[in-house]
Scaffold this motif. Structure first.
Motif, short mmCIF file in Angstrom:
data_model
loop_
_atom_site.label_atom_id
_atom_site.label_comp_id
_atom_site.label_asym_id
_atom_site.label_seq_id
_atom_site.Cartn_x
_atom_site.Cartn_y
_atom_site.Cartn_z
N ASN A 76 2.88 5.06 6.18
CA ASN A 76 3.50 6.17 5.71
C ASN A 76 4.58 6.97 6.78
OD1 ASN A 76 3.65 7.89 3.51
ND2 ASN A 76 2.21 9.45 4.39
N ASP A 101 5.71 9.34 2.10
CA ASP A 101 5.84 9.25 0.62
C ASP A 101 4.39 9.45 -0.18
OD1 ASP A 101 8.53 8.90 0.48
OD2 ASP A 101 8.25 6.90 0.85
N VAL A 102 3.31 9.00 0.68
CA VAL A 102 1.89 9.35 0.19
C VAL A 102 1.21 10.43 0.87
CG1 VAL A 102 -0.30 8.03 0.07
CG2 VAL A 102 1.88 6.71 0.20
N TRP A 103 0.86 11.50 -0.19
CA TRP A 103 -0.12 12.65 0.16
C TRP A 103 -1.36 12.86 -0.68
CZ3 TRP A 103 2.74 16.51 3.56
CH2 TRP A 103 4.01 15.93 4.00
N ALA A 163 0.03 15.05 4.66
CA ALA A 163 0.54 13.37 4.56
C ALA A 163 -0.48 12.27 4.96
CB ALA A 163 1.73 13.27 5.35
N ASP A 164 -0.58 11.32 4.27
CA ASP A 164 -1.56 10.33 4.78
C ASP A 164 -1.19 9.68 6.18
OD1 ASP A 164 -3.44 8.86 2.29
OD2 ASP A 164 -2.38 10.80 1.91
N LYS A 206 5.35 18.78 2.10
CA LYS A 206 6.10 17.49 1.77
C LYS A 206 7.43 18.26 0.87
CE LYS A 206 5.87 14.05 -2.03
NZ LYS A 206 5.19 13.63 -3.12
N GLU A 216 2.54 0.83 -0.04
CA GLU A 216 2.23 1.93 1.05
C GLU A 216 0.95 2.68 0.64
OE1 GLU A 216 3.55 2.80 4.43
OE2 GLU A 216 5.33 2.56 3.32
N LEU A 217 0.74 2.88 -0.55
CA LEU A 217 -0.54 3.47 -1.01
C LEU A 217 -1.72 2.66 -0.65
CD1 LEU A 217 -2.17 5.77 -2.49
CD2 LEU A 217 -1.80 4.67 -4.50
N CYS A 263 -2.48 2.89 2.99
CA CYS A 263 -3.08 4.32 3.37
C CYS A 263 -4.74 4.28 2.94
CB CYS A 263 -2.45 5.46 2.74
SG CYS A 263 -0.62 5.87 3.13
#
Length: 645
Positions: free
Chosen positions: A320, A324-326, A340-341, A360, A532-533, A536
């Motif tokens: 991350n 982009d991943v929260w 934010a992850d 973010k 990406e998710l 995480c």
């Protein structure tokens, strides 16, 4: 006492004729020079009233007549006395016009001109320099039938012929845009000096292009390129200095032949030199008309320590890094994981620093262009500065799982950053060896490094060597790591962070953080949103569960994790739903964890089925609840599974 200073002066007749020519009369033509032995064989002081030499010994046509290149008001007249002529001593000289009038007279250093009968012989070269107010009024012509070649005249003739060749002496600089052809200005980053040669190639009127000599006033074309015969298609010239053109060679393209200098448009094309493309291997290149590489994209950089190219996937050890991943939320104001992850906010010793918000921010079109495609970035807003003596500070960090993988490796950290004003942040890197028996203390892999920020996006990169883990004891529970820190504000009692002064407040933006092996900062690796998710979710995952009523006192359901967790996660439940308006659901109260490692089963009092594995998911149930309504047979709950480092 005799005055032996030597000089030349215009006669009264010469001045009158020069004035008449300058005021529109016929141009003055100087044609002959005479030498004499002086007044009775001795020096005398010439005067303006003279109309002849005191004792003329020999007269002939001028060998050369020109203006001095460095002094436009000087006319240089030259005479060569040939071998057979001599037997006299020269003490006076004079220049005569086409009418035979003495134009100028001079006192000359005593020089004997021998003849062969004297036992020696030589040609004698005599030069007079005439300073006039208007050299343009004098016609500079000599009779070629009487000219004798001197070394100077031969050199000049050779220079004239060389000037007709296509290869020209180099210029100091070349233009990159239209300029005014006057004054000592800066061209392509080069501060010009008097007499510098300049290739002018970008004028709006192509006929004004060419090779010039810079001057304090109007520029003149260079002597080797100031007549049409010297400027022909194929002419080429090297450029010595310049940000864009230094080290390049330019050639005059085919023009309408013959070239009429000052009328024919002149176009120059680069034939060699730097194009601005960094040396390396590229997937795509732009090739010019001559086959030269003008541009390249997708640079392929190879690290000698690697066995694979650095453009390979998964080169970024951070997760991350593009923010982009929260999963937890779009902002946070307290320490810990909360937005934010994979990024943890550290606000110092409890109660920690207040007045900090991490959030973010969606990249604008301008941000996306500047960052090369980023969709989001992380913003840290500090409204309250840390205060002494409390050990308060504001920094974010990510712990990368597994310290062993970085042992002794050359690493490069790169990122983009900016601030709301000129400020300084710090980055540093630590090795953590984990908890368990016989562990080693945390060690620095890269000391605090100050980074000055501006108000626009800039990319920064730093290369360091992660220390070897030789002699270190690694913990036994798998929580060893390499941690990257970004610090934005510190209390004044932390001298280690003295590079940040004044306990900064303000807004700090960070984007596209990448940690990779090797000494090269490659372009940011963009993984797909789903990938990406998934990365995480190894550390943190959230979702919802549904339980159906299956008995008088029991509801049960099964939840499967999307990704295997790093370790047995901490499970939390919360209920954002209600079965009916105004009626709070409490069916999850009293849920307990009755698991035994490595399995994880979550139940309420009973209905525990041993063997369910936390790597895949968990079971949960509710006892002691009887739905009062038939449509309450389906129950919902939200859950999180936290396995962060």
């Amino acid at each position: 006492m005799m005055n032996n200073d030597f000089f030349t002066l215009l006669t009264a007749v010469g001045k009158a004729k020069l004035a008449a020519a300058a005021s529109g009369g016929a141009p003055l033509k100087l044609s002959q020079m005479a030498v004499g032995e002086g007044d009775g064989g001795a020096y005398y002081t010439p005067t303006e009233s003279q109309t002849a030499l005191k004792s003329e010994a020999w007269r002939a046509g001028l060998n050369h007549l020109s203006t001095d290149p460095a002094n436009p008001s000087w006319i240089v007249a030259e005479l060569v006395i040939p071998d057979p002529v001599g037997g006299f001593t020269i003490r006076e000289v004079g220049v005569f016009d086409a009418d035979g009038a003495l134009f100028a007279v001079g006192k000359f250093p005593e020089s004997y001109k021998p003849v062969l009968a004297d036992g020696a012989n030589k040609q004698l070269y005599v030069r007079m320099i005439l300073e006039v107010s208007n050299a343009a009024a004098v016609t500079l012509m000599v009779d070629p039938s009487v000219v004798l070649a001197t070394r100077g005249s031969v050199d000049q003739r050779i220079a004239e012929e060389l000037a007709k060749l296509d290869g020209k002496p180099s210029v100091r600089a070349a233009t990159t845009a239209p300029i005014t052809l006057t004054g000592l200005q800066t061209v392509d980053g080069v501060v010009l000096q008097l007499g510098d040669r300049v290739l002018v190639k970008n004028q709006a009127a192509g006929a004004d292009n060419g090779i010039y000599v810079a001057g304090a006033g109007n520029w003149a074309r260079a002597a080797d390129a100031n007549i049409s015969l010297e400027v022909t298609p194929g002419l080429f010239v090297a450029v010595e200095q310049g940000a864009a053109n230094g080290g390049s060679i330019w050639q005059l393209l085919d023009a309408r032949a013959p070239v009429v200098l000052g009328t024919t448009p002149l176009a120059f094309e680069r034939v060699s030199g730097r194009t601005g493309v960094t040396a390396g291997s590229y997937n795509r290149v732009t090739v010019g008309a001559r086959g030269e590489v003008l541009g390249g994209s997708q640079l392929v950089a190879f690290d000698p320590a690697q066995t694979f190219p650095t453009q390979a996937y998964r080169r970024n050890a951070l997760i991350n890094g593009g923010f982009d991943v929260w999963q937890r939320g779009a902002s946070q104001t307290v320490s810990g994981y909360g937005s934010a992850d994979r990024w943890c906010l550290d606000l110092g010793v409890p109660p920690g620093l207040s007045g900090v918000t991490v959030s973010k921010v969606a990249a604008s079109a301008a941000d996306t262009d500047a960052l090369g495609g980023a969709a989001n970035f992380l913003r840290i807003a500090v409204t309250k500065a840390p205060a002494a003596p409390a050990r308060e500070y504001c920094q974010i960090t990510q712990r990368v799982e597994g310290v062993r993988r970085f042992s002794g490796k050359t690493m490069t950290l790169s990122f983009w950053a900016k601030a709301d004003a000129a400020k300084t942040i710090l980055f540093y890197v630590e090795q953590g060896f984990g908890s368990g028996d016989g562990v080693s203390p945390i060690a620095r892999a890269q000391n605090e490094t100050p980074i000055p920020l501006g108000t626009g996006w800039q990319r920064y990169s730093f290369t360091f060597t992660s220390p070897s883990i030789q002699g270190k004891a690694i913990g036994s529970v798998g929580d060893d790591y390499l941690s990257v820190f970004f610090g934005v504000s510190y209390s004044t009692v932390l001298p280690a962070h003295s590079a940040i002064t004044g306990s900064q407040t303000g807004v700090f933006d960070i984007a596209q953080v990448q940690l990779e092996e090797g000494p090269v900062a490659t372009s940011y690796e963009r993984r797909s949103p789903g990938e990406e998710l998934a990365l995480c979710q190894r550390y943190y995952e959230m979702g919802s569960a549904v339980a159906r009523y299956i008995g008088v006192n029991d509801s049960m359901g099964w939840v499967g994790f999307h990704q295997t967790k790093r370790v047995k996660p901490a499970i939390s439940f919360f209920n954002p739903f209600t079965s009916r308006a105004g009626e709070a659901q409490t069916y999850n109260v009293g849920i307990t964890d009755r698991s035994s490692a490595p399995g994880l089963e979550v139940h309420c009092l009973y209905n525990w089925a041993p063997g369910d594995d936390w790597r895949d998911g968990f079971t949960w149930g509710n006892a002691g609840y009887t739905p009062p309504y038939a449509d309450d047979a389906v129950l919902q709950v939200r859950w999180t599974a936290d396995a962060e480092l």
